[in-house]
Write a protein that holds these residues in place. Structure first.
Motif, PDB file in Angstrom:
ATOM      1  N   ALA A 227       0.834  -1.206   0.000  1.00  0.00           N
ATOM      2  CA  ALA A 227       0.000   0.000   0.000  1.00  0.00           C
ATOM      3  C   ALA A 227       0.868   1.255   0.000  1.00  0.00           C
ATOM      4  O   ALA A 227       0.565   2.230  -0.707  1.00  0.00           O
ATOM      5  CB  ALA A 227      -0.931  -0.001   1.213  1.00  0.00           C
ATOM      6  N   ALA A 228       1.947   1.240   0.779  1.00  0.00           N
ATOM      7  CA  ALA A 228       2.844   2.405   0.807  1.00  0.00           C
ATOM      8  C   ALA A 228       3.498   2.606  -0.555  1.00  0.00           C
ATOM      9  O   ALA A 228       3.632   3.746  -1.026  1.00  0.00           O
ATOM     10  CB  ALA A 228       3.912   2.216   1.890  1.00  0.00           C
ATOM     11  N   ASN A 229       3.880   1.515  -1.186  1.00  0.00           N
ATOM     12  CA  ASN A 229       4.483   1.607  -2.516  1.00  0.00           C
ATOM     13  C   ASN A 229       3.476   2.154  -3.521  1.00  0.00           C
ATOM     14  O   ASN A 229       3.814   3.010  -4.346  1.00  0.00           O
ATOM     15  CB  ASN A 229       5.008   0.235  -2.946  1.00  0.00           C
ATOM     16  N   GLU A 230       2.253   1.662  -3.466  1.00  0.00           N
ATOM     17  CA  GLU A 230       1.219   2.150  -4.380  1.00  0.00           C
ATOM     18  C   GLU A 230       0.940   3.634  -4.138  1.00  0.00           C
ATOM     19  O   GLU A 230       0.763   4.400  -5.086  1.00  0.00           O
ATOM     20  CB  GLU A 230      -0.061   1.335  -4.211  1.00  0.00           C
ATOM     21  N   LYS A 231       0.928   4.054  -2.874  1.00  0.00           N
ATOM     22  CA  LYS A 231       0.698   5.465  -2.550  1.00  0.00           C
ATOM     23  C   LYS A 231       1.823   6.323  -3.105  1.00  0.00           C
ATOM     24  O   LYS A 231       1.583   7.384  -3.687  1.00  0.00           O
ATOM     25  CB  LYS A 231       0.598   5.640  -1.031  1.00  0.00           C
ATOM     26  N   ARG A 232       3.065   5.855  -2.943  1.00  0.00           N
ATOM     27  CA  ARG A 232       4.217   6.591  -3.465  1.00  0.00           C
ATOM     28  C   ARG A 232       4.127   6.717  -4.989  1.00  0.00           C
ATOM     29  O   ARG A 232       4.333   7.793  -5.542  1.00  0.00           O
ATOM     30  CB  ARG A 232       5.511   5.867  -3.076  1.00  0.00           C
ATOM     31  N   ILE A 233       3.758   5.629  -5.639  1.00  0.00           N
ATOM     32  CA  ILE A 233       3.641   5.652  -7.101  1.00  0.00           C
ATOM     33  C   ILE A 233       2.528   6.599  -7.533  1.00  0.00           C
ATOM     34  O   ILE A 233       2.687   7.372  -8.482  1.00  0.00           O
ATOM     35  CB  ILE A 233       3.409   4.224  -7.640  1.00  0.00           C
ATOM     36  N   LYS A 234       1.382   6.561  -6.829  1.00  0.00           N
ATOM     37  CA  LYS A 234       0.266   7.448  -7.167  1.00  0.00           C
ATOM     38  C   LYS A 234       0.669   8.912  -7.015  1.00  0.00           C
ATOM     39  O   LYS A 234       0.345   9.738  -7.868  1.00  0.00           O
ATOM     40  CB  LYS A 234      -0.946   7.158  -6.271  1.00  0.00           C
ATOM     41  N   GLU A 235       1.371   9.228  -5.932  1.00  0.00           N
ATOM     42  CA  GLU A 235       1.811  10.612  -5.724  1.00  0.00           C
ATOM     43  C   GLU A 235       2.784  11.040  -6.816  1.00  0.00           C
ATOM     44  O   GLU A 235       2.717  12.166  -7.311  1.00  0.00           O
ATOM     45  CB  GLU A 235       2.447  10.758  -4.338  1.00  0.00           C
ATOM     46  N   LYS A 236       3.658  10.144  -7.177  1.00  0.00           N
ATOM     47  CA  LYS A 236       4.628  10.450  -8.239  1.00  0.00           C
ATOM     48  C   LYS A 236       3.895  10.754  -9.544  1.00  0.00           C
ATOM     49  O   LYS A 236       4.166  11.762 -10.212  1.00  0.00           O
ATOM     50  CB  LYS A 236       5.572   9.259  -8.431  1.00  0.00           C
ATOM     51  N   TYR A 237       2.950   9.892  -9.916  1.00  0.00           N
ATOM     52  CA  TYR A 237       2.226  10.102 -11.167  1.00  0.00           C
ATOM     53  C   TYR A 237       1.288  11.304 -11.089  1.00  0.00           C
ATOM     54  O   TYR A 237       1.058  11.978 -12.085  1.00  0.00           O
ATOM     55  CB  TYR A 237       1.458   8.840 -11.575  1.00  0.00           C
ATOM     56  N   ARG A 238       0.758  11.589  -9.895  1.00  0.00           N
ATOM     57  CA  ARG A 238      -0.106  12.750  -9.736  1.00  0.00           C
ATOM     58  C   ARG A 238       0.705  14.029  -9.971  1.00  0.00           C
ATOM     59  O   ARG A 238       0.264  14.941 -10.686  1.00  0.00           O
ATOM     60  CB  ARG A 238      -0.730  12.761  -8.337  1.00  0.00           C
ATOM     61  N   ALA A 239       1.912  14.090  -9.388  1.00  0.00           N
ATOM     62  CA  ALA A 239       2.787  15.252  -9.590  1.00  0.00           C
ATOM     63  C   ALA A 239       3.200  15.371 -11.058  1.00  0.00           C
ATOM     64  O   ALA A 239       3.199  16.468 -11.628  1.00  0.00           O
ATOM     65  CB  ALA A 239       4.020  15.138  -8.705  1.00  0.00           C
ATOM     66  N   GLU A 240       3.508  14.245 -11.660  1.00  0.00           N
ATOM     67  CA  GLU A 240       3.877  14.253 -13.083  1.00  0.00           C
ATOM     68  C   GLU A 240       2.697  14.715 -13.936  1.00  0.00           C
ATOM     69  O   GLU A 240       2.880  15.477 -14.894  1.00  0.00           O
ATOM     70  CB  GLU A 240       4.301  12.832 -13.490  1.00  0.00           C
ATOM     71  N   ASN A 241       1.495  14.292 -13.570  1.00  0.00           N
ATOM     72  CA  ASN A 241       0.295  14.694 -14.297  1.00  0.00           C
ATOM     73  C   ASN A 241       0.085  16.203 -14.198  1.00  0.00           C
ATOM     74  O   ASN A 241      -0.237  16.863 -15.188  1.00  0.00           O
ATOM     75  CB  ASN A 241      -0.919  13.935 -13.740  1.00  0.00           C
ATOM     76  N   GLU A 242       0.270  16.755 -12.997  1.00  0.00           N
ATOM     77  CA  GLU A 242       0.123  18.203 -12.811  1.00  0.00           C
ATOM     78  C   GLU A 242       1.159  18.960 -13.645  1.00  0.00           C
ATOM     79  O   GLU A 242       0.839  19.984 -14.266  1.00  0.00           O
ATOM     80  CB  GLU A 242       0.257  18.577 -11.327  1.00  0.00           C
ATOM     81  N   ASP A 243       2.390  18.481 -13.658  1.00  0.00           N
ATOM     82  CA  ASP A 243       3.432  19.123 -14.476  1.00  0.00           C
ATOM     83  C   ASP A 243       3.050  19.103 -15.949  1.00  0.00           C
ATOM     84  O   ASP A 243       3.210  20.101 -16.664  1.00  0.00           O
ATOM     85  CB  ASP A 243       4.784  18.420 -14.285  1.00  0.00           C
ATOM     86  N   LEU A 244       2.534  17.972 -16.399  1.00  0.00           N
ATOM     87  CA  LEU A 244       2.134  17.868 -17.806  1.00  0.00           C
ATOM     88  C   LEU A 244       0.959  18.793 -18.126  1.00  0.00           C
ATOM     89  O   LEU A 244       0.914  19.387 -19.208  1.00  0.00           O
ATOM     90  CB  LEU A 244       1.790  16.418 -18.155  1.00  0.00           C
ATOM     91  N   LYS A 245       0.022  18.931 -17.193  1.00  0.00           N
ATOM     92  CA  LYS A 245      -1.102  19.842 -17.417  1.00  0.00           C
ATOM     93  C   LYS A 245      -0.619  21.279 -17.537  1.00  0.00           C
ATOM     94  O   LYS A 245      -1.084  22.027 -18.411  1.00  0.00           O
ATOM     95  CB  LYS A 245      -2.116  19.743 -16.266  1.00  0.00           C
ATOM     96  N   ARG A 246       0.328  21.668 -16.661  1.00  0.00           N
ATOM     97  CA  ARG A 246       0.885  23.024 -16.758  1.00  0.00           C
ATOM     98  C   ARG A 246       1.609  23.218 -18.095  1.00  0.00           C
ATOM     99  O   ARG A 246       1.487  24.266 -18.723  1.00  0.00           O
ATOM    100  CB  ARG A 246       1.847  23.287 -15.590  1.00  0.00           C
ATOM    101  N   THR A 247       2.337  22.214 -18.516  1.00  0.00           N
ATOM    102  CA  THR A 247       3.046  22.304 -19.798  1.00  0.00           C
ATOM    103  C   THR A 247       2.056  22.446 -20.948  1.00  0.00           C
ATOM    104  O   THR A 247       2.271  23.250 -21.862  1.00  0.00           O
ATOM    105  CB  THR A 247       3.927  21.054 -20.006  1.00  0.00           C
ATOM    106  N   ILE A 248       0.964  21.702 -20.900  1.00  0.00           N
ATOM    107  CA  ILE A 248      -0.059  21.783 -21.951  1.00  0.00           C
ATOM    108  C   ILE A 248      -0.674  23.176 -21.975  1.00  0.00           C
ATOM    109  O   ILE A 248      -0.890  23.757 -23.045  1.00  0.00           O
ATOM    110  CB  ILE A 248      -1.136  20.687 -21.739  1.00  0.00           C
ATOM    111  N   GLN A 249      -0.964  23.734 -20.798  1.00  0.00           N
ATOM    112  CA  GLN A 249      -1.538  25.081 -20.742  1.00  0.00           C
ATOM    113  C   GLN A 249      -0.575  26.107 -21.320  1.00  0.00           C
ATOM    114  O   GLN A 249      -0.981  26.998 -22.074  1.00  0.00           O
ATOM    115  CB  GLN A 249      -1.891  25.452 -19.299  1.00  0.00           C
ATOM    116  N   GLN A 250       0.688  25.964 -20.999  1.00  0.00           N
ATOM    117  CA  GLN A 250       1.691  26.894 -21.509  1.00  0.00           C
ATOM    118  C   GLN A 250       1.810  26.761 -23.031  1.00  0.00           C
ATOM    119  O   GLN A 250       1.857  27.766 -23.751  1.00  0.00           O
ATOM    120  CB  GLN A 250       3.049  26.614 -20.855  1.00  0.00           C
ATOM    121  N   LEU A 251       1.828  25.537 -23.517  1.00  0.00           N
ATOM    122  CA  LEU A 251       1.915  25.321 -24.968  1.00  0.00           C
ATOM    123  C   LEU A 251       0.678  25.854 -25.686  1.00  0.00           C
ATOM    124  O   LEU A 251       0.782  26.406 -26.789  1.00  0.00           O
ATOM    125  CB  LEU A 251       2.113  23.838 -25.272  1.00  0.00           C
TER     126      LEU A 251
END
Length: 163
Positions: free
Chosen positions: A86-110
């Motif tokens: 569960a801790a590993n899954e939580k860490r992975i989810k947080e990692k992908y959530r942060a990556e998703n937010e970065d990608l959304k900001r990049t899309i908005q900028q583009l």
């Protein structure tokens, strides 16, 4: 040494490796059994049964291990593995959530840059059309000015010839 003595030595060595938790031929987490000892010793199925004392020794050790592993220990191990998963899954989810937010900001900028570039292209096209119109007007004016100049030169030549 006879062949049966060599086989017994291989079985004993395999049992010791399994009990020490360092088997070479079977997974470390495999439960103790006669077949596991045979596989660890690289012997065929049923080889251990020719040695009844050794077979009973393996069964006794197996029963001791079984009684020492209480249900609480098994439950604790299972709970710990579930928590770590569960801790590993939580860490992975947080990692992908942060990556998703970065990608959304990049899309908005583009998208904003794309809009700016489209606006510049539209302005430059309009300016280009305006310049083309002015160029045509100036070309027409130049042509008419040339014709007038040519006409003036002809008139002067005619006047000069009359004199």
């Amino acid at each position: 040494m006879t062949k049966s003595e060599n086989t017994l030595i291989r079985l004993e060595a395999a049992l010791e490796r399994i009990l020490a938790g360092e088997p070479k031929h079977i997974p470390k987490n495999r439960k103790l059994s006669i077949r596991a000892v045979e596989e660890e010793a690289n012997l065929g199925n049923g080889s251990c049964h020719y040695y009844s004392e050794f077979s009973s020794k393996v069964r006794t050790l197996k029963n001791k291990q079984r009684s020492s592993n209480t249900q609480q220990e098994i439950d604790k191990e299972h709970t710990d593995s579930l928590r770590s998963r569960a801790a590993n899954e939580k860490r992975i989810k947080e990692k992908y959530r942060a990556e998703n937010e970065d990608l959304k900001r990049t899309i908005q900028q583009l998208a904003a840059e794309h809009h700016q570039f489209n606006e510049l292209v539209r302005r430059h096209k309009a300016q280009s059309k305006q310049l083309e119109r002015e160029n045509k007007e100036l070309s027409v004016a130049l042509e008419s000015t040339r014709e007038e100049l040519t006409q003036l030169k002809r008139e002067r030549i005619i006047e000069f010839n009359k004199k």
